[in-house]
Scaffold this active site. Structure first.
Site, short mmCIF file in Angstrom:
data_model
loop_
_atom_site.label_atom_id
_atom_site.label_comp_id
_atom_site.label_asym_id
_atom_site.label_seq_id
_atom_site.Cartn_x
_atom_site.Cartn_y
_atom_site.Cartn_z
N ASN A 170 0.85 -1.19 0.00
CA ASN A 170 0.00 0.00 0.00
C ASN A 170 0.88 1.24 0.00
O ASN A 170 1.71 1.42 0.89
CB ASN A 170 -0.89 0.03 1.25
N GLU A 171 0.72 2.05 -1.01
CA GLU A 171 1.40 3.34 -1.09
C GLU A 171 2.89 3.24 -0.73
O GLU A 171 3.34 3.79 0.29
CB GLU A 171 0.71 4.37 -0.20
N GLU A 328 -8.18 5.29 -4.37
CA GLU A 328 -8.72 5.86 -3.13
C GLU A 328 -8.99 7.34 -3.33
O GLU A 328 -8.18 8.05 -3.93
CB GLU A 328 -7.69 5.78 -1.99
N GLU A 376 -7.72 6.15 12.27
CA GLU A 376 -8.48 6.71 11.14
C GLU A 376 -9.99 6.69 11.39
O GLU A 376 -10.77 6.76 10.44
CB GLU A 376 -8.12 5.96 9.85
N LYS A 377 -10.38 6.62 12.66
CA LYS A 377 -11.82 6.47 12.91
C LYS A 377 -12.61 7.72 12.52
O LYS A 377 -13.81 7.64 12.30
CB LYS A 377 -12.09 6.08 14.36
N HIS A 379 -12.04 9.38 9.77
CA HIS A 379 -11.95 9.52 8.30
C HIS A 379 -13.28 9.10 7.72
O HIS A 379 -13.86 8.09 8.12
CB HIS A 379 -10.84 8.60 7.79
C1 GLA Z 1 -3.93 6.60 2.31
C2 GLA Z 1 -3.88 5.12 2.68
C3 GLA Z 1 -5.13 4.64 3.33
C4 GLA Z 1 -5.66 5.65 4.30
C5 GLA Z 1 -5.88 6.95 3.60
C6 GLA Z 1 -6.48 8.02 4.48
O1 GLA Z 1 -4.33 6.86 1.06
O2 GLA Z 1 -3.58 4.31 1.58
O3 GLA Z 1 -4.84 3.42 3.97
O4 GLA Z 1 -4.74 5.81 5.33
O5 GLA Z 1 -4.64 7.43 3.15
O6 GLA Z 1 -6.72 9.21 3.79
#
Ligand code: GLA
Length: 660
Positions: A170-171, A328, A376-377, A379
């Site tokens: 992921n990223e 995303e 991240e709750k 978000h």
């Molecule tokens: C990134 C991550 C996600 C999440 C989002 C929140 O894009 O890939 O897992 O943390 O940010 O904005």
């Protein structure tokens, strides 16, 4: 326009990494969905999730992104039962899976067993766990563990009919993009040796004669950690290259593992296009089956919709014009900005459609269901804490309906006759320390030029200075600070062949080792631009200089009276004509903006940071040279872009940004 032969073909041009790229995931319609983290919920909720996904028209979810410990609760002991159940449940509901390898979330047991894999920052801090992305990209134990779990997942799910896409990690580069631990230092030494072969070549490239930094054995090389004073610039630039390449190696290893099981399933990893300074995404884009991206707007920014367009255009360009996947974005507020302002009514759908208009064939969110716990709750998500009796849920359902109607747009291309050059190496190098001015910022300049094109309804691609640019009528160069001689020659051929080039200050200044091109600035581009500069004259904080139309422009254009900030230069004409002149300031009397007729084309030079209206006027004139439509009549609150299908059918999008 004549071709620009002899260019490095394929830099970011999406040359297949294997015999052939796997195509778009097997999906019926535009991809719609989000990150799905079912392990955060009791299994009863899963059934409701699938029912709600169907209600919203969701057809794809990204699964297992942070599930490493759930899949491998003890070293080498794998538990796939829960993943089997949820994948089957999704499949029964007609929802396809973008299956992730969970390597962005090394388990606590792994960090306990291998404390040395924790990343070390430039200032020597060792980063801890109870978070995510706690790993050193060069730690052999981490790499082996990643590849092992990727192998397990691929062996088990590659033939599952629900799995249509692989989401590796992921990223990459998020949170930790480089590491200064001993394993990383060794890897950097090996990388440098492979690149330079001899110490003489390394010392020459790094300019180590300065401050007596000569390296006399490969193991003397250190990572460019914080030091008493500024650290060797060329070494830092190489460390940035090395760090991006190391992450890419991690990706490629996992990609090849999953590919070996079923080459028909496309593989991606989610980029963060405009925000990921440490990863050179032109090189990454060559290695994926399809480009996917995460994009978040800056809450409260009045230009966030233009920033969104810039990110989308960059993604499409990274994809070589092919459809890309918005992996995303957010339905509402994020949790990580200082003030997490919610999206305005209508903004979420407009954001999604803007990505679609600029070439996305899939619209996904972080995340499906808002977490109850964890950092991240707060978000936003597709299913908010409030449940389905909520504005966001109603918008999610409405967007699903609209995307079904937009199905014919799939595969259609965005056509652009203008390109903006974007170069990660320039970004890295020009923001190192000890530069002429801290006010010269890469993204700031990219956006300044992009914004004026956007406001004039010019659809732009992004490109790299090494690419064949001959299909573009207009090429804008906000800040290609690093320019190799062959890249400068490429730009020259482009202009001579009939192209129109607009170059801003502090471009073409250094070579690939951050060593200055001598003989007057902007060294690599002097002949193309027909100018010479003997000294930079950056401006003081807040200082502004006046610019006005040059006296001898023949009077056919309207008089311009504007201003410049950040930078000025005593430009001398060496073949170019003056368009604007400095009226005051340190370069008073010298040309500020010039135009050079060269071969069949023309090259413009802008030696200061023009105010927006004046920049727009200069771009308008350059666009007129190029024959590019530059529409200053249609309000700039209206975004209009079109996609064109292979059969010629046109899909116009018009988005009204006055709505919020
Ligand atoms: C990134 C991550 C996600 C999440 C989002 C929140 O894009 O890939 O897992 O943390 O940010 O904005």
């Amino acid at each position: 326009m004549a071709g620009t032969g002899g260019v490095t073909a394929g830099y970011g041009a999406q040359v297949p990494y294997g015999a052939e790229r796997a195509g778009w995931p097997r999906l019926d319609g535009i991809a719609y969905g989000g990150d799905y983290n079912p392990e955060q919920w009791p299994e009863e909720v899963w059934t409701e999730d699938v029912a709600l996904m169907r209600e919203a028209g969701v057809n794809l979810v990204s699964l297992g992104i942070f599930s490493w410990v759930k899949l491998e609760p003890e070293p080498g002991k794998f538990e796939f039962g829960w993943l089997d159940r949820i994948i089957d449940l999704l499949h029964e509901g007609g929802i396809a899976v973008d299956l992730a390898t969970p390597t962005a979330a090394p388990p606590a047991w792994f960090l306990k067993a291998h404390p040395d894999i924790r990343p070390v920052t430039r200032d020597g801090k060792v980063l801890g766990g109870a978070s995510r992305q706690t790993y050193c990209p060069h730690a052999p134990e981490y790499i082996a563990a990643c590849n092992r779990i990727a192998e397990q997942l691929a062996a088990r799910y590659s033939d599952h009919p629900a799995v249509v896409l692989w989401h590796i990690h992921n990223e990459y580069g998020c949170h930790v993009a480089e590491c200064y631990c001993p394993a990383s230092v060794t890897a950097f030494q090996e990388w440098a040796q492979a690149r330079y072969r001899t110490l003489d070549a390394l010392n020459e490239a790094w300019g180590t004669a300065f401050w007596g930094q000569t390296i006399t054995a490969w193991d003397e090389i250190d990572a460019p950690r914080e030091a008493p004073a500024d650290v060797n610039h060329a070494q830092r630039l190489d460390f940035a290259r090395f760090s991006s390449a190391s992450m890419l190696e991690l990706f490629k290893a996992q990609r090849d593992i999953v590919k070996a099981h079923n080459p028909a399933i496309p593989v991606t990893t989610n980029f963060m296009a405009v925000l990921n300074k440490p990863m050179d995404l032109w090189s990454w884009a060559r290695e994926v089956d399809l480009v996917s991206d995460d994009h978040y707007t800056t809450a409260g920014s009045p230009v966030r919709h233009i920033e969104l367009s810039m990110a989308a255009d960059l993604c499409r360009s990274l994809a070589g014009g092919a459809p890309w996947l918005l992996m995303e974005h957010s339905t509402g507020a994020v949790n990580w900005q200082p003030r997490n302002v919610a999206k305005l009514p209508g903004e979420m759908i407009r954001n999604s459609l803007a990505h679609l208009a600029r070439g996305a064939d899939g619209i996904m969110y972080f995340q499906w269901r808002a977490s109850r716990a964890g950092t991240e709750k707060y978000h936003s998500a597709m299913v908010p804490h409030a449940g389905t009796d909520s504005r966001i849920w109603r918008d999610v359902v409405e967007l699903g309906r609209q995307l079904r109607e937009l199905r014919p747009v799939r595969g259609a291309r965005v056509e652009a006759d203008t390109a903006v050059l974007f170069d990660w190496e320039s970004w890295w190098a020009l923001e190192l320390d000890s530069r002429p001015s801290v006010d010269v910022r890469f993204l700031d300049m990219q956006f300044a030029y992009y914004e004026q094109l956007w406001r004039a309804h010019v659809t732009a691609d992004f490109a790299h200075q090494s690419m064949d640019l001959s299909r573009y009528r207009l090429v804008v160069v906000p800040q290609s600070y690093v320019l190799r001689a062959e890249e400068a020659a490429n730009l020259r051929r482009y202009v001579e062949g009939g192209g129109t080039l607009v170059v801003s200050y502090f471009s073409g200044i250094v070579d690939e080792n951050d060593a200055v091109h001598l003989g007057g600035y902007p060294g690599a581009l002097r002949d193309v631009l027909g100018v010479r500069v003997d000294e930079f004259l950056p401006l003081a904080a807040g200082q502004s200089v006046a610019v006005h139309s040059a006296a001898d422009t023949g009077g056919s254009e309207a008089e311009v009276a504007g201003s410049g900030t950040v930078w000025s230069e005593p430009v001398e004409l060496r073949g170019a004509e003056a368009v604007l002149t400095y009226a005051d300031g340190p370069a008073a009397g010298h040309p500020a903006v010039t135009r050079h007729q060269l071969g069949e084309g023309q090259a413009w030079y802008v030696s200061t940071r023009l105010d927006p209206a004046t920049l727009r006027e200069i771009l308008r004139r350059a666009a007129a040279d190029a024959g590019v439509e530059f529409d200053t009549q249609t309000p700039d609150t209206l975004e209009s872009v079109r996609r064109v299908s292979a059969d010629g059918s046109v899909h116009p999008f018009t988005l009204d940004h006055t709505a919020g």
